[in-house]
Design an enzyme around this catalytic site. Structure first.
Site, PDB file in Angstrom:
ATOM      1  N   GLU A  89       0.797  -1.221   0.000  1.00 20.52           N
ATOM      2  CA  GLU A  89       0.000   0.000   0.000  1.00 20.52           C
ATOM      3  C   GLU A  89       0.833   1.277   0.000  1.00 20.52           C
ATOM      4  O   GLU A  89       0.424   2.286  -0.566  1.00 20.52           O
ATOM      5  CB  GLU A  89      -0.951   0.011   1.209  1.00 20.52           C
ATOM      6  CG  GLU A  89      -2.052  -1.024   1.172  1.00 20.52           C
ATOM      7  CD  GLU A  89      -3.072  -0.765   0.068  1.00 20.52           C
ATOM      8  OE1 GLU A  89      -3.317   0.409  -0.270  1.00 20.52           O
ATOM      9  OE2 GLU A  89      -3.610  -1.751  -0.475  1.00 20.52           O
ATOM     10  N   SER A 465     -47.158 -31.978  36.542  1.00 17.54           N
ATOM     11  CA  SER A 465     -46.781 -32.540  37.846  1.00 17.54           C
ATOM     12  C   SER A 465     -45.531 -31.916  38.449  1.00 17.54           C
ATOM     13  O   SER A 465     -45.209 -32.181  39.608  1.00 17.54           O
ATOM     14  CB  SER A 465     -46.577 -34.058  37.716  1.00 17.54           C
ATOM     15  OG  SER A 465     -47.796 -34.686  37.398  1.00 17.54           O
TER      16      SER A 465
END
Length: 772
Positions: A89, A465
């Site tokens: 770059e 239950s």
């Protein structure tokens, strides 16, 4: 205006060729510069760091925000990573003053048409563009970029500029900055990257779409080789490193950033809580949330829910292909048709969508969403055998063009494919620390991608239950005790216009049985008799001790059978009262919230629930209720728990609602409370042979096998204030009270000695198979 900036701007005329450059410099200095924005955005850099959610042991489980970003100081970025970026770059980054005129003039020469079309931008210019300017390649924009670059160079050091660049640049997959990209593409931090992986990432800034290795691996590889060559030519790596990097096979994640455990429901719940306090700032200020979840527990819970839901689904048969498509004769059109069909299928972990391409007597061939051609044979066809039969109905038959789901077991040469399906049934699991209420694991459904509804916190279902231990606990306060006899015989109750006839699930009636046996076998009729004996108003009000929402429970005798409504989270908190010695806890998820600077902005210290001010149950009640629930998992409906875990400190209760519309198991051991549930969102029967013991208990067991590995058994000594009668403990003040010895039967009518032994628990060590 900064004098250094003036000198650098004026120097453009000397560096650039000819008087034209001097005119450009003057134009930039006196026309462009006054209209440019202030550079506070770079001198006071505040990156948009997303909200991140972690387990208590620092495993990342969620991230929320428009941008995936991790800010890493430049000194912590690996040196070779920085060199790889600069090699391609801006190799003269540390030598120029913001503009590399040598490179820029070369780019102008290469682009004879001018307009600075490509190749001349430095790192500083890219920072200027990313922070302040658009990406359109116009001359005015490029000149502004140059002037801004000089301003940035005047205000920041080179390292500071590079730090901005490497944390701000967009690199595809919603990732900003190299640290985030490292996680997105390679699922590892920057410090663990190889040279080849660094070079791959360094190739992304030029064009994140074209050079994306997850989308375009060929272009990405080409760009990577170019960067490796540049690094070698600039002597940043040696020949051996260069050759090794060229040959290295990279494993690129195609899914973007992956998390360390499946805790999507947890992450979303935490996100909602944080957003309620910080609103939109939640997603930008770098907040980190540390939950009470434990990674190993969460892994176990997730796998258990998936495995047992799939097992239930397959017990109940194949429903047929998800869809059918026509397969064109033209190969290209055929591939397009398959791709389009599979892209419409929502993903579900390991349940892979595929299109059947051919079918024979013993083999099904299909193409998966990943483009893989697979063969399915043998046991892999077992589930779908009815759909492969010659007589199968057209809308059910597996044939070419059928869209199915497949699952792979094993890997490499031993990999085997099988036909499966996405379950329609829902499920949930939650576990909490009995002493603090902190969540250890939470799975709100089979798959968050398929359904966002969190069944742990949002699903109000009948507990069946699993509510019974609380009725029995209430009875203990009235003086009844585990040896109290209750008549297990058919019962008819006058309901005004009609009679109510509660029945036992198995339609078996055992005559006089003890409270202990009644709970262990989950007898309905005896529980109704018990509730009638202590009174509905008393029992209903008693439920609030456990954190239940009283308006959601009926004030009639059906309450004994769990016809009210609870959430799995609420039930876990209720069972924690038994597990921790009688103290009410409030389940909580978030332990700590930290801002982007590492400052703790909110913290929940683990509550000390064992303070007497938090006590809601008499220690004697806890002891007796615990003893009866241990019987449930030793000889009753939950007996598989003891057989599997082999621990004496586990206790709990199964739950099955009318017509088996819900299956539950709630229990605890080792200081951990877990609740498992299964049912359909649009309630319907889970099957005539399904119960809490077949639906929910296996989920609970698979989790507890992991959760209890490092937790020693916890014994509960008998507290003061108890006495023994008939071989069972009871409150000492009721020792001489014969009215608590039996319910709905005449003790005098029993044969001699039978009153003390009828329905008693089996001898120590004997484990009976429960009625289902």
């Amino acid at each position: 205006m900064n004098s250094t900036f003036l000198k650098r701007a004026l120097a453009i005329g000397g560096i650039a060729a000819g008087a034209g450059a001097a005119l450009v410099a003057g134009y930039m200095l006196f026309v462009i510069a006054p209209d440019l924005p202030a550079i506070d955005a770079v001198t006071d850099y505040r990156p948009k760091i997303p909200l991140r959610i972690y387990t208590a042991d620092n495993a990342l489980i969620g991230e929320f925000g428009e941008e995936h970003r991790n800010f890493v100081p430049v000194k912590e970025i690996p040196d070779l990573m920085k060199k790889a970026v600069l090699a391609i770059e801006d190799k003269r980054f540390y030598d120029h003053g913001g503009i590399d005129w040598i490179r820029m003039l070369g780019a102008v020469k290469a682009n004879l048409r001018g307009s600075f079309r490509q190749g001349g931008s430095t790192i500083t210019m890219q920072v200027a563009r990313n922070f302040f300017l658009s990406r359109d390649k116009q001359l005015g924009r490029k000149l502004s970029e140059i002037v801004l670059s000089y301003k940035i160079e005047s205000a920041l050091t080179k390292d500071q500029i590079l730090e901005l660049y490497m944390n701000q640049i967009y690199l595809g997959q919603r990732s900003y900055g190299f640290a985030s990209a490292s996680q997105a593409y390679f699922s590892k931090p920057l410090t663990d990257l190889s040279i080849a992986e660094m070079a791959m990432l360094a190739g992304l800034p030029q064009n994140p779409a074209r050079n994306n290795p997850a989308v375009n691996p060929k272009a990405a590889r080409k760009r990577q080789h170019l960067i490796l060559k540049a690094m070698r030519e600039q002597d940043l790596i040696n020949e051996k490193q260069y050759q090794a990097a060229l040959k290295e096979v990279l494993h690129v994640s195609t899914k973007g950033q992956e998390f360390e455990t499946h805790a999507e429901y947890v992450a979303e719940l935490a996100r909602q809580q944080v957003y309620a306090e910080f609103k939109e700032e939640s997603y930008t200020r770098g907040i980190s949330v540390y939950t009470t979840i434990l990674k190993a527990d969460q892994d176990a819970a997730y796998e258990s829910v998936r495995r047992n839901v799939l097992a239930y689904d397959q017990r109940h048969g194949y429903r047929g292909p998800e869809a059918y498509i026509d397969l064109p004769a033209d190969e290209d059109e055929r591939e397009d048709a398959i791709d389009q069909a599979l892209q419409k299928r929502r993903s579900s972990d390991r349940l892979i969508p595929a299109v059947v391409t051919s079918v024979s007597a013993k083999t099904v061939q299909a193409e998966t969403i990943d483009g893989e051609d697979i063969d399915i044979s043998g046991d892999g066809l077992k589930l779908a055998a009815p759909a492969l039969a010659a007589a199968a109905k057209p809308e059910f038959k597996i044939r070419p063009g059928a869209v199915i789901r497949v699952i792979k077991s094993g890997s490499g040469g031993s990999a085997r494919w099988a036909i499966t399906q996405v379950p329609q049934v829902a499920a949930a699991f939650v576990s909490i620390d009995a002493n603090t209420g902190g969540f250890h694991a939470l799975v709100g459904g089979f798959d968050f991608n398929l359904q966002k509804f969190n069944h742990v916190t949002q699903a109000w279902r009948q507990p069946g239950s699993s509510i019974k231990p609380f009725i029995y606990s209430a009875a203990l306060e009235k003086g009844y005790y585990p040896a109290t006899l209750i008549n297990d015989a058919p019962l008819s109750l006058d309901g005004g216009d009609s009679a109510w006839n509660p029945q036992n699930d198995d339609n078996v009636y055992d005559g006089p049985i003890t409270m202990r046996t009644s709970l262990a076998k989950s007898k309905n009729v005896t529980t109704v008799r018990l509730l009638r004996a202590i009174s509905v108003p008393y029992a209903h009000n008693y439920l609030q001790k456990f954190g239940f929402d009283l308006p959601k429970h009926p004030q009639n005798l059906t309450m004994a059978l769990g016809t009210g409504s609870v959430t799995p989270q609420q039930l876990a908190g209720a069972y924690a009262v038994f597990a921790n010695g009688g103290y009410q806890v409030q389940p909580y998820l978030i332990a700590k919230i930290v801002d982007g600077d590492g400052k703790v902005i909110s913290e929940t210290k683990p509550p000390v629930v064992t303070q007497e001010s938090n006590r809601v149950l008499d220690p004697r009640n806890v002891f007796l209720a615990d003893q009866m629930m241990r019987e449930v998992v030793r000889s009753g409906t939950g007996a598989q728990a003891y057989k599997t875990l082999g621990r004496l400190d586990i206790a709990g209760k199964t739950g099955t609602t009318s017509d088996a519309m819900d299956g539950w198991f709630a229990g605890y051991g080792g200081g951990v409370v877990g609740v498992a549930w299964m049912g359909y969102d649009d309630p319907k029967s889970l099957g005539g042979r399904e119960f809490g013991a077949t639906l929910a208990l296996p989920i609970w067991l698979d989790y507890m096998k992991v959760a209890l590995q490092k937790r020693p058994p916890q014994e509960l000594p008998a507290p003061q204030g108890l006495a023994q009668r008939d071989g069972e403990w009871l409150y000492s003040e009721y020792l001489e009270d014969n009215t608590v010895r039996a319910i709905d039967l005449d003790l005098q009518a029993l044969p001699s000695g039978e009153a003390a032994t009828a329905g008693a628990a089996p001898p120590q060590g004997e484990v009976n198979q429960p009625h289902q």
